[in-house]
Design an enzyme around this catalytic site. Sequence first.
Site, PDB file in Angstrom:
ATOM      1  N   ASP A   7       0.828  -1.210   0.000  1.00 42.67           N
ATOM      2  CA  ASP A   7       0.000   0.000   0.000  1.00 42.67           C
ATOM      3  C   ASP A   7       0.863   1.261   0.000  1.00 42.67           C
ATOM      4  OD1 ASP A   7      -1.509  -2.217   0.828  1.00 42.67           O
ATOM      5  OD2 ASP A   7      -2.949  -0.962   1.864  1.00 42.67           O
ATOM      6  N   HIS A  57      -1.105   4.486  -0.547  1.00 46.90           N
ATOM      7  CA  HIS A  57      -2.130   5.390  -0.007  1.00 46.90           C
ATOM      8  C   HIS A  57      -1.807   6.864  -0.184  1.00 46.90           C
ATOM      9  CE1 HIS A  57      -5.153   2.742   1.510  1.00 46.90           C
ATOM     10  NE2 HIS A  57      -4.291   2.027   2.205  1.00 46.90           N
ATOM     11  N   ASP A  77      -4.067  -0.417  -3.515  1.00 51.85           N
ATOM     12  CA  ASP A  77      -4.231   0.697  -2.567  1.00 51.85           C
ATOM     13  C   ASP A  77      -3.220   1.801  -2.840  1.00 51.85           C
ATOM     14  OD1 ASP A  77      -6.350  -0.606  -1.452  1.00 51.85           O
ATOM     15  OD2 ASP A  77      -5.592  -0.569   0.595  1.00 51.85           O
ATOM     16  N   HIS A 124      -9.131  -0.185  -2.216  1.00 51.71           N
ATOM     17  CA  HIS A 124      -9.357   1.258  -2.349  1.00 51.71           C
ATOM     18  C   HIS A 124      -9.424   1.698  -3.808  1.00 51.71           C
ATOM     19  CE1 HIS A 124      -9.251   3.159   1.702  1.00 51.71           C
ATOM     20  NE2 HIS A 124      -8.827   1.952   2.019  1.00 51.71           N
ATOM     21  N   ASP A 143     -22.406  15.118 -10.069  1.00 51.53           N
ATOM     22  CA  ASP A 143     -21.416  15.726 -10.953  1.00 51.53           C
ATOM     23  C   ASP A 143     -20.160  16.164 -10.207  1.00 51.53           C
ATOM     24  OD1 ASP A 143     -22.389  17.837  -9.526  1.00 51.53           O
ATOM     25  OD2 ASP A 143     -23.056  19.010 -11.251  1.00 51.53           O
ATOM     26  N   ASP A 146     -31.055  25.985   1.881  1.00 51.10           N
ATOM     27  CA  ASP A 146     -30.196  26.860   1.068  1.00 51.10           C
ATOM     28  C   ASP A 146     -30.042  28.206   1.784  1.00 51.10           C
ATOM     29  OD1 ASP A 146     -28.755  28.034  -0.962  1.00 51.10           O
ATOM     30  OD2 ASP A 146     -30.524  28.478  -2.184  1.00 51.10           O
ATOM     31  N   ASN A 179     -27.663  30.520   1.942  1.00 48.78           N
ATOM     32  CA  ASN A 179     -27.170  31.709   1.245  1.00 48.78           C
ATOM     33  C   ASN A 179     -27.971  32.030  -0.019  1.00 48.78           C
ATOM     34  OD1 ASN A 179     -26.358  29.742  -0.523  1.00 48.78           O
ATOM     35  ND2 ASN A 179     -24.160  30.138  -0.331  1.00 48.78           N
ATOM     36  N   ASP A 199     -28.355  30.706  -2.979  1.00 50.38           N
ATOM     37  CA  ASP A 199     -27.693  30.727  -4.289  1.00 50.38           C
ATOM     38  C   ASP A 199     -28.250  29.678  -5.236  1.00 50.38           C
ATOM     39  OD1 ASP A 199     -26.742  28.448  -3.119  1.00 50.38           O
ATOM     40  OD2 ASP A 199     -24.621  28.822  -3.569  1.00 50.38           O
TER      41      ASP A 199
END
Length: 714
Positions: free
Chosen positions: A181, A183, A210, A243, A652, A690, A692, A694
């Site tokens: 590993d 990492h 890993d 991993h 996304d 929400d 703030n 935005d």
Amino acid sequence: MGSGSSVDVKYKYSLQKSENAFKAAVLIQQWYRRHVARLEMRRRCTWRIFQSIEYSCEQDQIKLHNFFSYLMDQFTPSSSKERDFISRMFISGESYKEAELEKYCDYESIEVPDSYTGPHLSFPLLPDHATALLEAFQQKQQLHARYVLNLLHETRKHLKQLPNISHVSTCYSEEVTVCGDLHGQLDDLFLIFYKNGLPSPSKSYVFNGDFVDRGKQSLEILVILFTFLLIYPKEVHLNRGNHEDHMVNLRYGFTKEVMQKYKVHGKKILRMFQNVFCWLPLATLIDQKVLIIHGGISDTTDLEMLEKIQRDKFISVLRMKKRRESSRKPEIRAINGESESGTDAAGNEAAPRLSLQPQSVQAPSTANRLEFSRWLRQTVQEQIDTCRRLVDISESEPEELTYSSMVSLKDVDEPCWTCQEEWKQVLDILWSDPMPQEGCRENKVRGGGCYFGPDVTEKFLDKYSLQFLIRSHECKQEGYEFCHNRKVLTIFSASNYYEIGSNRGAYVKLGPDLIPHFVQYQANKTAHMLTMTQRISRVEESAFRALREKLFAHTSALISAFRSYDGDNTGKITLSNWATAVESVLRLGLPWRMLRPQLVHSTEDGMLEYKSWLEDLAMEQRSQEHIQSSLLEVIYRNRSNLETIFRIIDRDHSGLISFEEFQQTWKLFSSHMNIELTDDGINDLVRSIDFNKDGNIDFNEFLEAFRLVKQCPS
């Protein structure tokens, strides 16, 4: 006479002086041995703390995935839009068809500006390109996104041509170097290359998984390894680790690292990494005698099956676990193009769905924020906890069951059996650990894979005519460790993994005689300057700080456990009961009585005032964050899960959740829990989160909303 007497006195004095010196030497030796023994005891306790907390987090990750999978099975899509959302989020995963992936990750459309001063790549790659990358990364430069995507594209094409089990021979090189590993710790990789030399036709390497997560330079490590893989395809071999899995990356840092380093094209780069990971080989075989796998084996590991598995379909090993098809809702089967009726293809009646729904509940108005928060706490959290208990199958399984019997699939049809068996083969070799006891059982500590004993190892080696196994997956204080009569070798290459000075890194070299030769190192210069006592003290301080955070995160559960031993409500319990109660809550398997002096500093007549002790823990954490104690406790306990949930919703990977993403996710929860919340009510909820205004929800707003939900009634 006088002269003889003088000599005699001098002799006696000399003899007495020698005797005193000898006694002093013995006392010093005894003191030193006690001192070393105490240091060793402290070192072992510290190590157990770090490992217990690490494995507990991995177990939480798997439970969280199982919880989401359970919700998916119970969700009823009411429209094609919702079906698309759930299919994209949980079922189809990140898989892309060949043409779609090529179009999506079109690196040729990305221009490299004239102002770019980093390294340039052209294909086919040459050794000079690798050297340029090493120099650039040492200077903290970043490779342009176009070159990263191009490299991943070429790497994917190469990996697709490789078998599931790579074959390496020492006949073609002087020796083979095996690394464990890394990492995300680039300094360790640099040190390995400095000590052992760069990959070349005479210098073969096997990197045993890993490569990513936890460290801050996972991406650079992958770029370097993929570059050398393409330059020396016969000399560089990469195995997949547990991993190299995008569900694990969501929790342990790689996803976040990529998005921070490549804000514009990070989503494309992540998608390509996810696809490349699933094409990594599963194992490497040296001279047909030494098998290298990341985790381990089980009593059902079958190399013939592993060689035939279509490995690219395991985009995430955590996502492949399936339940009986008959227990899934008809609407979910419809997403997969299956029959929506209550019968199967043969016309047989499907098994009735297990009813777990509460009675329908009318949600209060979101105008009253405190009332809405109380209602959410009473409905959402109770039902989520119920789901977690239902999903956590391991708690109800008897200890004596073997791992293979636990995952028995006698009641499923043949196609599902095949899929489950293949999934189990991959899960075992990526997640399993050796144990000193005989047999094979479920790995409840990690939450995935199994524990396998020396008898399992012996049978496996005899079956395939192997000499020994090399695996990684576990941090070792010296960087390597033998077990099972030296038939299993663990190699771990990330030094200072838990803390500076916590462990050495190591790699192993195998020549034609297959006798292992080890090289150990410390990549951090500070670790070399510390004495053994200083090193242990520093690591110990870090371990107990992490443990106190863990204790604070479970304050409410600890109070309940302490009160069960405080029948007279005195606010005091015995230290023995304290140790028992703490273990019953945290379940870390630690020697609490031995650790008590570091955690409990004030006692009275062998009794502990547990309320004041918990207040001291809260004061320590509040000094770092000015938040109400009860809310801070919840955040400490759930932050990793919350961030993982946030990143799952954030499809996304923009760092923001759109209103639509949150609305669809909330419908997933509310549908399962029969909460009658109208679309207008959901919209009000989204707008209230929400803060703030935005039009998006970032992680801080997500966390703040969670605090409101968890706030105790006044």
